[in-house]
Motif scaffolding. Structure first.
Motif, PDB file in Angstrom:
ATOM      1  N   LYS A 267       2.696  36.236   4.064  1.00  0.00           N
ATOM      2  CA  LYS A 267       3.520  35.273   3.344  1.00  0.00           C
ATOM      3  C   LYS A 267       3.187  33.863   3.809  1.00  0.00           C
ATOM      4  O   LYS A 267       2.522  33.668   4.843  1.00  0.00           O
ATOM      5  CB  LYS A 267       5.008  35.561   3.569  1.00  0.00           C
ATOM      6  N   GLN A 298       2.445  43.580   1.807  1.00  0.00           N
ATOM      7  CA  GLN A 298       3.383  42.563   1.313  1.00  0.00           C
ATOM      8  C   GLN A 298       4.583  43.251   0.681  1.00  0.00           C
ATOM      9  O   GLN A 298       4.431  44.281   0.018  1.00  0.00           O
ATOM     10  CB  GLN A 298       2.683  41.701   0.265  1.00  0.00           C
ATOM     11  N   GLU A 302      11.403  37.306  -2.448  1.00  0.00           N
ATOM     12  CA  GLU A 302      11.235  35.900  -2.059  1.00  0.00           C
ATOM     13  C   GLU A 302      11.939  35.569  -0.763  1.00  0.00           C
ATOM     14  O   GLU A 302      11.808  34.449  -0.252  1.00  0.00           O
ATOM     15  CB  GLU A 302      11.742  34.975  -3.176  1.00  0.00           C
ATOM     16  N   ILE A 399       3.693  34.466  -3.600  1.00  0.00           N
ATOM     17  CA  ILE A 399       3.872  35.915  -3.653  1.00  0.00           C
ATOM     18  C   ILE A 399       2.866  36.522  -4.622  1.00  0.00           C
ATOM     19  O   ILE A 399       2.192  37.516  -4.309  1.00  0.00           O
ATOM     20  CB  ILE A 399       5.310  36.264  -4.082  1.00  0.00           C
TER      21      ILE A 399
END
Length: 532
Positions: A267, A298, A302, A399
């Motif tokens: 991130k 990942q 958010e 993302i």
């Protein structure tokens, strides 16, 4: 899900039949013929099969015992149980490379060990021991699964943090030569007992007190014994060295230790770093072009999940453990550092407390309720306990950029109080594959199965293939989605119809069966490297 044909006496379990003398089908493009007098335990019929690492096709899949014995456009076999999967997606069971489900998988409570949040998403294998917190006594952990069987498979890393604390404690210094050798010995012990490799959480004290040479020395041992290196970067933001330098350090560790490296929950964290994903991807691509095996995982949210201390208290102030840290909280320099960290995280409205007396309240709300400023409110909370928080700190563009990379696998970083435990795989499919089309369905499946199994060295898993273990997820693409939210993080996913773990039905018609068919998966070191 369509009609089902079955013998009621075999619901939730399979008949013990003799092993088939030959594979029923070896090609995905040709019709499969009847093999008599062979029988199978389970036939999943008419679904859209995503095999993992190959193009999808509509067809059937047959299971006998723990193994897949056939798949193809049409199978003609006698089955003790047939599941009509028309309109469903049939995929390998998903593999989560980075979780904090250690307590669930080793619980004394059988229901907990089923790991419902994962099964209801089709996750059949989880990796634990993440962020440098894995055990040294690997044999004890893995052998325990035979007496307390879990609902899913699991493998484990040994942890740098565990090892460093055992040898050095919380001291902010490099190890002495004899201490370094003791650390290396502990890595070797864990690897010889079946660890996947070495994990680190270099952002967290006391691991943050280490320098690169110490990490290289330990990672080298894991690499010599066939393992991989998994890391929570030293900095995912700009707390200390910065994200770019932390990625460079990780690549250097891989190069110097001669080990494949995996960046967990990749991130760009914090308002100062939004938009940095392309430059980080470019650095990783350059390393891969030079021959280094660099990958990442990942979670599709958010917000990250961490603790109040990890979010706000400067790392230097954490030296010496909690008592020493608490004594420093009144220091103006520490308070200034906390203020900058709060700004970096996006301000007091960006931190949601998910446990303790203030559960469900933002730090901004807590400050108003207590008549104090946000830093004073945070300090008061920390003095009571280091509570878990959800931290809203990522940009959607970053993302998506990380998610599009073929070396980025699906992971949950599952921990309490965050919806990622109950919904990461389901959300990634529903939001990022189906709704936003950031990735395709095949990319979602492959990077949740075959790509992960290959990197971790999980043999005969991650693909729907004759001879492989029967870990299978069957879901409805119209309804497979996360139920969990930030406000209600413990809602199970919807749309998962059937889950098979090592040949046993773990989810049947959308409900848990109670079958605990998971196994502890050991990595086997190269011959001659460990004591007999």
């Amino acid at each position: 899900m369509g009609s089902e044909r079955h013998d009621a006496s075999t619901r939730g379990r399979f008949l013990g039949l003799k092993r088939l003398p030959l594979l029923l089908c070896t090609a995905l493009t040709a019709s499969c013929t009847t093999v008599s007098p062979a029988d199978v335990d389970l036939l999943i019929a008419g679904g859209t099969i995503y095999p993992g690492g190959a193009d999808p096709f509509i067809g059937d899949l047959a299971v006998r015992g723990e193994r897949i014995v056939a798949l193809g456009p049409r199978l003609s076999v006698n089955a003790a149980r047939t599941i009509d999967a028309r309109g469903m997606i049939v995929a390998p069971g998903f593999i989560d490379p980075h979780t904090h489900m250690d307590g669930w998988l080793t619980s004394e409570e059988p229901r907990t060990r089923l790991v419902e949040p994962f099964l209801m998403q089709g996750v059949t294998t989880a990796v634990i021991g993440s962020d440098g917190r894995g055990p040294v006594e690997m044999d004890n952990l893995l052998a325990g699964a035979s007496g307390r069987p879990p609902g899913i498979n699991f493998a484990a890393f040994t942890g740098f943090g565990t090892i460093r604390q055992q040898v050095i404690g919380n001291a902010r210094r490099a190890p002495l030569p004899d201490e370094l050798e003791r650390e290396r010995t502990l890595v070797r012990k864990a690897m010889c007992e079946g660890a996947l490799g070495l994990s680190t959480g270099l952002f967290y004290a006391p691991q943050s007190f280490s320098e690169k040479p110490e990490v290289v020395a330990l990672a080298h041992v894991a690499g010599e014994l066939g393992g991989v290196y998994d890391t929570h970067l030293r900095d995912e933001s700009n707390y200390t060295v910065g994200l770019t330098a932390a990625v460079d350090e990780t690549i250097a560790i891989a190069r110097e230790a001669g080990i494949p490296v995996h960046i967990s929950h990749i991130k760009a964290l914090g308002v100062d770093l939004h938009g940095m994903a392309p430059s980080i991807v470019a650095r990783i691509e350059k390393a891969r072009a030079e021959g280094l095996d660099v990958t990442a995982n990942q979670y599709p949210w958010e917000a990250s999940g961490t603790s109040m201390v990890a979010s706000l208290v400067p790392l230097a102030a954490q030296a010496g453990g909690r008592p020493a840290m608490l004594a420093r909280l009144g220091d103006p320099v520490v308070r200034e550092g906390m203020a900058d960290n709060l700004r970096r995280r996006g301000g007091p409205d960006s931190l949601l407390v998910v446990e303790g007396p203030w559960k469900g309240r933002r730090l901004s709300e807590i400050a108003i309720a207590t008549g104090t400023d946000p830093l004073a409110a945070a300090t008061a909370i920390i003095r009571e306990a280091d509570v878990s928080v959800v931290s809203f700190n990522m940009a959607e563009s970053d993302i998506a950029t990380f998610m599009r990379q073929p070396w980025t696998m699906t992971g949950s970083d599952a921990s309490g109080g965050h919806p990622r435990m109950y919904g990461s795989f389901a959300r990634k499919f529903a939001v990022y594959a189906k709704e936003r089309r950031v990735i395709s369905t095949r990319e979602f499946v492959d990077r949740s199965t075959a790509v992960t199994a290959d990197f971790l060295g999980l043999k005969e898993r991650g693909r729907l293939k004759p001879g492989h273990f029967a870990d299978i997820a069957v879901f409805d693409p119209a309804t497979f989605a996360a139920g969990a939210t930030y406000e209600e993080p413990q809602l199970v996913a919807s749309g998962m119809r059937t889950v098979v773990v090592n040949g046993q039905l773990a989810v049947d018609a959308g409900s848990l069966t109670g079958a605990a068919a998971g196994k502890a998966l050991r990595r086997t070191p190269p011959p001659g490297r460990c004591p007999a």
